[in-house]
Design a protein around this motif. Structure first.
Motif, PDB file in Angstrom:
ATOM      1  N   SER A 159       0.808  -1.733   0.421  1.00  0.00           N
ATOM      2  CA  SER A 159      -0.222  -0.141   0.219  1.00  0.00           C
ATOM      3  C   SER A 159       1.238   1.149  -0.083  1.00  0.00           C
ATOM      4  CB  SER A 159      -0.877  -0.265   0.917  1.00  0.00           C
ATOM      5  OG  SER A 159      -1.922   1.285   1.352  1.00  0.00           O
ATOM      6  N   GLY A 198       2.600   2.140  -3.025  1.00  0.00           N
ATOM      7  CA  GLY A 198       1.850   2.740  -4.413  1.00  0.00           C
ATOM      8  C   GLY A 198       1.569   1.530  -4.866  1.00  0.00           C
ATOM      9  N   PRO A 238      -3.074   0.221  -5.979  1.00  0.00           N
ATOM     10  CA  PRO A 238      -3.689   1.680  -5.286  1.00  0.00           C
ATOM     11  C   PRO A 238      -5.458   1.772  -4.464  1.00  0.00           C
ATOM     12  CG  PRO A 238      -3.832   0.738  -7.482  1.00  0.00           C
ATOM     13  CD  PRO A 238      -3.253   0.235  -7.328  1.00  0.00           C
ATOM     14  N   ALA A 239      -5.514   2.745  -4.538  1.00  0.00           N
ATOM     15  CA  ALA A 239      -7.133   3.058  -3.679  1.00  0.00           C
ATOM     16  C   ALA A 239      -6.629   2.099  -2.165  1.00  0.00           C
ATOM     17  CB  ALA A 239      -8.143   2.704  -4.553  1.00  0.00           C
ATOM     18  N   TRP A 243       0.491   6.821  -6.191  1.00  0.00           N
ATOM     19  CA  TRP A 243      -0.583   6.429  -5.388  1.00  0.00           C
ATOM     20  C   TRP A 243       0.270   5.888  -3.564  1.00  0.00           C
ATOM     21  CZ3 TRP A 243      -5.232   5.898  -4.665  1.00  0.00           C
ATOM     22  CH2 TRP A 243      -6.242   5.925  -6.171  1.00  0.00           C
ATOM     23  N   ALA A 253      -0.270  10.016  -2.105  1.00  0.00           N
ATOM     24  CA  ALA A 253      -2.433   9.671  -2.064  1.00  0.00           C
ATOM     25  C   ALA A 253      -1.916   9.040  -0.306  1.00  0.00           C
ATOM     26  CB  ALA A 253      -2.459   9.251  -3.102  1.00  0.00           C
ATOM     27  N   HIS A 254      -1.483   7.658  -0.380  1.00  0.00           N
ATOM     28  CA  HIS A 254      -2.280   6.766   0.795  1.00  0.00           C
ATOM     29  C   HIS A 254      -0.646   7.926   1.717  1.00  0.00           C
ATOM     30  CE1 HIS A 254      -2.616   3.288  -1.951  1.00  0.00           C
ATOM     31  NE2 HIS A 254      -3.336   4.147  -1.433  1.00  0.00           N
ATOM     32  N   LEU A 276      -7.153  11.142  -6.834  1.00  0.00           N
ATOM     33  CA  LEU A 276      -5.829  10.988  -7.505  1.00  0.00           C
ATOM     34  C   LEU A 276      -6.913   9.993  -8.615  1.00  0.00           C
ATOM     35  CD1 LEU A 276      -3.316  10.331  -8.278  1.00  0.00           C
ATOM     36  CD2 LEU A 276      -3.112   8.316  -7.485  1.00  0.00           C
ATOM     37  N   TRP A 328     -12.440   4.554  -1.294  1.00  0.00           N
ATOM     38  CA  TRP A 328     -11.917   5.553  -2.662  1.00  0.00           C
ATOM     39  C   TRP A 328     -13.467   4.855  -3.828  1.00  0.00           C
ATOM     40  CZ3 TRP A 328      -7.930   8.065  -3.630  1.00  0.00           C
ATOM     41  CH2 TRP A 328      -6.432   8.269  -2.520  1.00  0.00           C
ATOM     42  N   GLU A 343      -7.053   6.973 -13.873  1.00  0.00           N
ATOM     43  CA  GLU A 343      -6.273   6.990 -12.974  1.00  0.00           C
ATOM     44  C   GLU A 343      -5.103   8.184 -13.723  1.00  0.00           C
ATOM     45  OE1 GLU A 343      -3.480   3.891 -11.694  1.00  0.00           O
ATOM     46  OE2 GLU A 343      -5.900   2.387 -10.995  1.00  0.00           O
ATOM     47  N   VAL A 371      -1.957  14.278  -7.603  1.00  0.00           N
ATOM     48  CA  VAL A 371      -2.866  14.281  -6.956  1.00  0.00           C
ATOM     49  C   VAL A 371      -3.534  15.593  -6.525  1.00  0.00           C
ATOM     50  CG1 VAL A 371      -2.489  13.121  -4.305  1.00  0.00           C
ATOM     51  CG2 VAL A 371      -1.228  12.232  -5.854  1.00  0.00           C
TER      52      VAL A 371
END
Length: 283
Positions: free
Chosen positions: A174, A177, A180-181, A230, A233-234, A250, A265, A270, A274
């Motif tokens: 995670s 990346g 995703p999500a 990602w 984003a995380h 994202l 999410w 994609e 971000v």
């Protein structure tokens, strides 16, 4: 005392005792697994069909461990090894104490040449020091994660890292990346909006792999690849408590913080940018 009242009181006492025992079991489970309790503020990463919960301090430290690997051009497997090690050594906490002179995320010892106390207490330095030692082993990419962690750490408990491997792999996938999500966080105490602090953290953590800038709504982060996007984003999702993050977008996917539970999410296309927005602290 009325008939039956004694039995009722005993029933209440028995229920309270049972709840206390159950809660004690949950606390012990939390201490053993290095995970927050199910009702605590937390982040949950889900990858490969496995979910792992961490508290916000663990999430922050884990994002740094993942970012340092990215900056050293190391694959997600390196992050899995590092996280399995940090789980066992410190619970992914930046401890200022330990056995003998052990310190930090990886319980590295100044007396064994890992660095000064100040250096080891810097998660960026300690993570880089771990990876520097890791890559000295030519077969680190293919060896069993427990065994290569033991080779780096030389612990008195050589099998101790093994039980953390599933959680480490999911969290690494995670936060690197690769999935995703896959991260969501929940807190009842979201901090005040602080886009400047998050911007500084993103720039320090992800360095050359992203371009980040403040916007009237919050900030934008443009990445060099989808996995890095990602990862960013995380990282932003994990900043909901410290920086007051409200939403992370994202491409066409959006995560919006909810105090009711772990928000999903939304689905969508994609891209590599971000967008992060902020909200005032919840009261």
């Amino acid at each position: 005392m009325r008939p039956g009242m004694g039995r009722a009181i005993l029933g209440v006492v028995a229920t309270i005792a049972a709840l206390a025992v159950a809660w004690g079991g949950i606390v012990l489970w939390s201490q053993w697994t290095k995970a927050p309790t199910p009702i605590s503020d937390r982040c949950v990463a889900t990858a490969g069909g496995h979910s792992v919960a961490v508290d916000f301090d663990q999430a922050h430290n884990a994002t740094i461990i993942a970012a340092v690997a990215l900056n050293r051009n190391l694959p997600p497997r390196a992050v899995s090894i590092a996280l399995a090690t940090a789980y066992q050594e410190s619970g992914i906490a930046n401890l200022d104490y330990g056995h003998a002179d052990s310190l930090g995320l990886f319980q590295q010892r100044p007396s064994k040449g890992w660095g000064t106390e100040a250096q080891i207490m810097d998660p960026y330095y300690s993570s880089a020091a771990f990876y520097k030692e890791l890559v000295k082993f030519k077969n680190w990419k293919t060896r069993d994660i427990n065994d290569i962690a033991q080779s780096v750490q030389r612990s008195a408990f050589p099998e101790a890292y093994r039980r953390h491997v599933p959680n480490a792999r999911a969290l690494a996938s995670s936060l690197s990346g690769q999935t995703p999500a896959s991260l969501s966080c929940v807190t009842q105490n979201r901090g005040p909006a602080d886009p400047g602090a998050l911007l500084a953290f993103v720039k320090k953590a992800l360095k050359k792999d992203v371009t980040a800038a403040a916007t009237p709504e919050g900030l934008t982060i443009t990445a060099t690849s989808a996995p890095v996007a990602w990862e960013a984003a995380h990282l932003a999702v994990a900043g909901v408590k410290a920086y007051g993050v409200a939403t992370v977008t994202l491409g066409g996917r959006t995560w919006t913080h909810s105090t009711a539970g772990l928000a999903d999410w939304t689905e969508g296309p994609e891209n590599l940018t971000v967008s992060v927005t902020f909200a005032p602290a919840e009261r």
